[in-house]
Design a protein around this motif. Structure first.
Motif, mmCIF file in Angstrom:
data_model
loop_
_atom_site.group_PDB
_atom_site.id
_atom_site.type_symbol
_atom_site.label_atom_id
_atom_site.label_comp_id
_atom_site.label_asym_id
_atom_site.label_seq_id
_atom_site.Cartn_x
_atom_site.Cartn_y
_atom_site.Cartn_z
ATOM 1 N N UNK A 133 38.431 47.750 27.174
ATOM 2 C CA UNK A 133 39.093 46.535 27.663
ATOM 3 C C UNK A 133 40.563 46.524 27.292
ATOM 4 N N UNK A 134 41.343 45.827 28.093
ATOM 5 C CA UNK A 134 42.741 45.562 27.718
ATOM 6 C C UNK A 134 42.735 44.381 26.760
ATOM 7 N N UNK A 135 43.858 44.124 26.137
ATOM 8 C CA UNK A 135 43.955 42.989 25.222
ATOM 9 C C UNK A 135 43.677 41.683 25.930
ATOM 10 N N UNK A 136 44.238 41.526 27.106
ATOM 11 C CA UNK A 136 44.008 40.294 27.857
ATOM 12 C C UNK A 136 42.530 40.124 28.215
ATOM 13 N N UNK A 137 41.923 41.235 28.631
ATOM 14 C CA UNK A 137 40.487 41.169 28.960
ATOM 15 C C UNK A 137 39.666 40.830 27.724
ATOM 16 N N UNK A 138 40.062 41.399 26.604
ATOM 17 C CA UNK A 138 39.312 41.174 25.357
ATOM 18 C C UNK A 138 39.389 39.707 24.941
#
Lengths: 306, 393, 117
Positions: free
Chosen positions: B7-12
Motif C-alpha cells: 500500500x501507499x501511505x495514503x492507502x494505508x
C-alpha cells in the motif's frame, strides 16, 4: 400556532442575566425561535453580540445545548453536529428527534461566514440557519457590513463633509439563499411573533436545510431609544423595507401586506444612523432609497403573484 | 495474524480510517492528501464503513464541522496538507482548547509561497504550538500504526487532546511499500467504544461549549490544557506498549538507532530517517560510531528523554525540514538544543535545513552531515550553527 | 454557578464548558436600570405582549396572565411599556424613575469624601 396564553405556560429556553444592551432585540428572536420548536434543539452560534452576551464564563443564558466555535463557521459547525446526529442515530446510539439551529449576525452570515453558510446549505444538512440581521458589525462597534443599508452612518462608512454614509445598497442575502434551491427560505421580524414562530416551526419540520433572515433593531448601532426595538422592527415591515415572505420549495408567498405602505422616511427618521440624510445636501438619497424599496417591493409582489 | 499488503501511505491511512470506523469524516481535497479523501469516500459509497461523510467546501469548514461533530459526541476525523492546514489554523487551536480528541492525518507539504506541492514540514511545524499532539511517521507502516495509536492516545481521559499523524508528502503518501495491517475485528477491539465527555447531543444535560472566557478563568483552562499535554507522554508510551502486544511493532517517543555508543548523531523526523539509517549502516562498517535519533513524537516534546539519549554523544546534527525564519535555526533545532541545555559538558549541536519544497535528500547529503560532525567532534566546536543542505550556493 | 471563586485549575470543568444551563439567571442586571416599569393592574388586559417581548425574561407570567416583574434582572429598557396596549388608551405598564437606582447613581457621582494625597 398556540396563543400567547398557551405559550406562557412553557419555560423559556434562554434565561435572564445575559449582558445584551437594554432593549436589544436579539433575545426576543431567541425566545420566539426556541419556543417554536417541537423537539429538543441544539444551538450553534457565530461569534458576535449574541454569543458574547449570553455566554460570559462561568454563566450561560442557554438552557439548551449550545456551541460557539468561531466567527465565520456557525453553519459548518452545526453541519458537523447534525452529521454526528445522523451517524449516531443510524447506529442506534440516539433515538430522540433533535432539531438544529445555527445563529449568526449579519457580519457572520452575509460576509465572513457566507462560504460556510453556502456550503452547509448546498450539502443539505437538516438544520435551520437564522441570521439576526442588525445591519452592521455591532459587536466590534458598528462597522459597515454588506447588510448595512445605503446611507447608514457606521464607524467605517461615516457620514462626513464628502460622505452620506454607506454608498452601497444591501446585499439581498435572502434572495441569494433562495438561489441555493433549498426547501425553506424566509424573512421575518420579531415584531410579528406569530409569523416568526410559525416560520421557525415549519423550517424545523422541513427535511433538509432552511434559512431565515430576521431583522434585529440595534439600540446602539441604529441609535434610538431602547424602548423602540419592537416598534422599529414593525416599522421596517410596514415600510416594506423588510418585507415578510417565504419561499417554500421554490414557491414565493407574501406573509404580510401592509394596509398602507408607510414611507421609508418615517423608518429612517427614527434612527440617528440616518440623521445626516435629513439635510438639503442629502435629501435626494432618501428619495433614492424609497425608489429602490419600491422597485424591490413590486418585484417581490410579482414573484408572489400578488 | 496480521495481513501483509502493498500500500501507499495514503492507502494505508485510508485503510486505518475504514477500520477505525469514525462516526463522522469532514474533509476537503488537497494534494498530496487528496487520495485519503477519495479512497475513504469510496469506502462509504460501497458501504464498507458507516461513516457520515461531510464533503465540505473548504478546510476551514472541514475542521469546523469536525469540531462540531466531536463536540456533539461523535468520533470525528479529517485529513489535510499544507495550505489546507493553514486555512484551518484558527479552528485547529479551538479544537485543542475544546479538548476534542480528533485524529487528523496530515500529509506534509511545503506551505506556500511560493506554491509547491512537495514535502517539507513547514505546515505541521507551524502548528506545533496549537495544542495538538504531533506524531511523525517514517513510512506507510508507521503512518498506519500511528493513526491507530493516535486515537487511543487522544481519547484517553487524562489527555483528551486532538492528534496529528504526519507522513511526508509523495515520499510516503504516494510510494507503495509492503506492510502489515490488522484484521478489521482487531482494530474494532483496539479502538473500542467511545464515551464522549459532555456531548451536545445529550439534550437532557444541556452543556454550553465555547463560551466567552475572559481573564477571570481563561488562564485556568489553558493551564488544564498544558497539563493534558504533560500527561499525554505517559499515555503515548502505554498505548505503544499495548500496540506492541497486538502487533509486535514497538514504538517510543523516539527511535534510537545505533545511538548507545555513538559519538556523532543525527536527529531527524519522517522519511529522511530511512535514508539516514542506510548511511549509518555504511559508516558503522567503516568503523565510524554514527548514530541516529528519529523523533516520532514532536508534541509533547520529549526533552528530558532526548537529553538522556544524546548526552554521551560528542556532536549532534539536527535535520530541520522547515525554516523558522528566526535568523537562528529551524524549529526542531531550537527544541533539541533547549533540551540539551544544562547537560554536563553538553555535545556541540548544529542545524541543517534541508529538503525544502521537496528538494531531494540523498545519502550523499547525509554523509556530508556525518563528515561535518566528525570534524566538529574532533575539534570540540562548530564554526557555525546553521547550514542549508542541498541549496545552490 | 458551578464554579466557586476559590477553585483551582484542577477543580473546574474542562475547556470552559458550562454544565449548568441557564446559570446566567444568577447574574443580576437590575442595577443597569434608571427607569423601572410599574404595573397598573386596572389597565392590564393580560395580552402578555410584555412577557413575550421583554428581552430580559423579566416579565413573569402566571396562569396565562401577567404575574410580576423580576426587578433583579429588569434593565429598564421600556420595551414592555412601549408594546403595552393597555385599556382605553391607558397603559398597564409605565416607566417611572427608579428611586433606588437614582440614589445609587447620585452616590457614585458625588464628590469623594476624603481624597488620597
Amino acid at each position: 400556532m398556540a396563543t400567547l396564553k398557551e405559550l406562557s405556560t412553557r419555560e423559556f429556553n434562554i434565561s435572564s442575566g445575559h449582558r445584551a444592551c437594554a432593549g436589544c432585540a436579539f433575545p426576543m428572536i431567541i425566545k420566539q425561535a426556541l419556543m417554536a420548536a417541537d423537539n429538543p434543539v441544539v444551538v450553534g452560534c457565530a461569534t458576535g453580540c449574541m454569543e458574547v452576551c449570553t455566554t460570559i464564563y462561568p454563566y450561560t443564558a442557554w438552557k439548551v445545548p449550545f456551541i460557539h466555535n468561531a466567527f465565520e463557521n456557525s453553519a459548518a459547525t452545526v453541519s458537523g453536529v447534525e452529521a454526528a446526529y445522523q451517524s449516531l442515530r443510524r447506529k442506534g446510539k440516539i433515538d430522540k428527534k433533535i432539531d438544529f439551529i445555527a445563529f449568526g449576525g449579519d457580519g457572520g452570515t452575509y460576509d465572513i461566514g457566507f462560504q460556510s453558510l453556502s456550503g452547509a446549505m448546498e450539502r443539505g444538512h437538516d438544520m435551520l440557519y437564522i441570521c439576526y440581521d442588525n445591519q452592521a458589525y455591532m459587536n466590534t462597534g458598528i462597522q459597515r457590513s454588506s447588510a448595512t443599508p445605503r446611507g447608514a452612518n457606521t464607524t467605517t462608512s461615516p457620514a462626513g463633509k464628502e460622505s452620506f454614509g454607506k454608498k452601497q445598497y444591501r446585499k439581498d442575502l435572502t434572495e441569494v439563499m433562495v438561489a441555493h434551491g433549498i426547501p425553506f427560505v424566509a424573512q421575518a421580524s420579531p415584531a410579528m411573533w406569530s409569523d416568526l414562530m410559525s416560520k421557525v416551526n415549519r423550517a424545523l419540520a422541513v427535511e433538509g436545510p432552511a434559512f431565515m433572515n430576521v431583522i434585529q433593531p440595534c439600540v446602539l448601532g441604529w441609535k434610538y431609544d431602547s424602548s423602540q426595538s419592537v416598534a422599529l422592527a414593525k416599522l421596517a415591515v410596514d415600510t416594506c423595507y423588510w418585507p415578510l415572505y417565504e419561499v417554500v420549495e421554490g414557491k414565493y408567498k407574501l406573509s404580510y401586506k401592509p394596509k398602507e405602505k408607510v414611507p421609508v422616511r418615517e423608518f429612517l427618521q427614527k434612527q440617528d444612523r440616518f440623521r445626516h440624510l435629513f439635510t438639503p445636501k442629502n435629501e435626494h438619497i432618501i428619495d433614492e432609497i424609497q425608489a429602490e424599496i419600491d422597485r424591490k417591493w413590486e418585484a417581490l409582489l410579482a414573484k408572489c403573484g400578488e | 495474524m496480521s495481513i501483509r499488503v502493498a500500500k501507499t501511505g495514503n492507502e494505508a491511512v485510508a485503510e486505518a480510517m475504514r477500520q477505525m470506523r469514525p462516526d463522522v469524516v469532514a474533509a476537503y481535497p488537497i494534494t498530496p492528501q487528496t487520495e485519503i479523501v477519495q479512497i475513504f469516500s469510496g469506502f462509504v459509497a460501497d458501504g464498507l464503513v458507516d461513516t457520515e461523510m461531510v464533503t465540505v467546501e473548504s478546510e476551514h469548514s472541514a475542521m469546523s464541522a469536525t469540531v462540531g461533530a466531536a463536540a456533539a459526541g461523535a468520533r470525528a476525523m479529517t485529513a489535510t496538507s499544507a495550505n489546507g492546514l493553514a486555512l484551518m489554523w484558527e479552528i485547529v487551536y479551538i479544537a485543542a482548547s475544546m479538548r476534542l480528541p480528533i485524529v487528523m492525518p496530515v500529509v506534509n507539504r511545503a506551505l506556500s509561497g511560493p506554491i509547491n506541492i512537495h514535502c517539507d514540514h513547514s505546515d505541521t511545524m507551524g502548528a506545533r504550538d496549537s495544542g495538538w499532539i504531533q506524531i511523525f511517521s517514517e513510512n506507510a507502516q508507521e503512518a498506519y500504526d500511528n493513526t491507530l495509536q493516535a486515537l487511543r492516545i487522544a481519547e484517553n481521559p487524562n489527555v483528551l487532546l486532538p492528534a496529528m499523524v504526519t507522513m511526508d508528502g509523495f515520499i510516503i503518501s504516494h510510494a507503495m511499500e509492503v506492510m502489515e495491517i490488522l484484521e478489521d475485528e482487531k482494530v474494532r477491539e483496539w479502538v473500542g467504544e467511545y464515551v464522549p465527555e459532555n456531548p451536545l447531543l445529550d439534550v437532557d444535560n444541556p452543556v454550553t461549549i465555547g463560551p466567552l472566557d475572559l481573564y477571570d478563568w481563561n488562564m485556568e483552562h489553558k493551564r488544564q490544557q498544558a497539563e493534558a499535554m504533560v500527561q499525554s507522554k505517559a499515555v503515548i508510551l502505554k498505548v505503544a506498549e499495548d500496540y506492541a502486544k497486538l502487533t509486535g511493532r514497538r514504538y517510543g517517543l523516539f527511535e534510537e538507532y545505533m545511538l548507545e555508543d555513538a559519538e556523532v548523531a543525527v536527529v531527524v523526523l519522517g522519511s529522511t530517517a530511512g535514508t539516514a539509517k542506510v548511511v549509518v549502516n555504511e559508516l558503522r562498517k567503516q568503523g565510524v560510531k554514527a548514530g541516529l535519533l528519529k523523533l516520532r513524537v514532536f508534541r509533547p516534546f520529549p526533552a528530558e528523554e532526548i537529553a538522556a539519549a544524546l548526552k554521551h554523544v560528542k556532536a549532534i546534527a539536527v535535520m530541520d525540514r522547515s525554516d523558522s525564519f528566526n535568523a537562528i535555526s529551524g524549529p526542531v533545532f531550537a527544541e533539541v538544543r533547549s533540551a540539551m541545555y544544562g547537560v554536563q559538558s553538553a555535545p556541540a549541536i548544529v542545524d541543517y535545513i534541508y529538503g525544502i519544497g521537496g528538494r531531494d535528500v540523498t545519502p550523499e547529503h547525509i554523509r556530508k552531515v556525518y563528515d561535518d560532525l566528525a570534524n566538529i567532534a574532533a575539534r570540540g566546536k562548530a564554526d557555525r550553527i546553521l547550514t542549508y543542505l542541498g541549496v545552490r550556493e | 454557578m458551578s464554579v466557586p471563586k476559590n477553585a483551582g485549575w484542577r477543580d473546574v470543568p474542562k475547556a470552559g464548558r458550562i454544565l449548568e444551563p441557564g446559570s446566567a439567571a444568577e447574574y443580576e442586571t437590575g442595577g443597569w436600570r434608571t427607569y423601572r416599569p410599574q404595573h397598573i393592574p386596572e389597565n392590564c388586559i393580560h395580552c402578555l405582549f410584555c412577557w413575550l417581548y421583554c428581552p430580559d425574561m423579566s416579565v413573569i407570567a402566571r396562569d396565562g396572565k401577567f404575574g410580576e416583574i423580576n426587578y433583579k434582572s429588569c434593565k429598564g429598557c421600556g420595551v414592555c411599556a412601549q408594546v403595552c396596549p393597555g385599556k382605553r388608551g391607558q397603559k398597564a405598564l409605565v416607566m417611572v424613575l427608579d428611586e433606588a437606582a437614582a440614589a445609587t447613581a447620585e452616590e457614585s457621582c458625588a464628590e469623594p469624601k476624603a481624597q488620597t494625597k
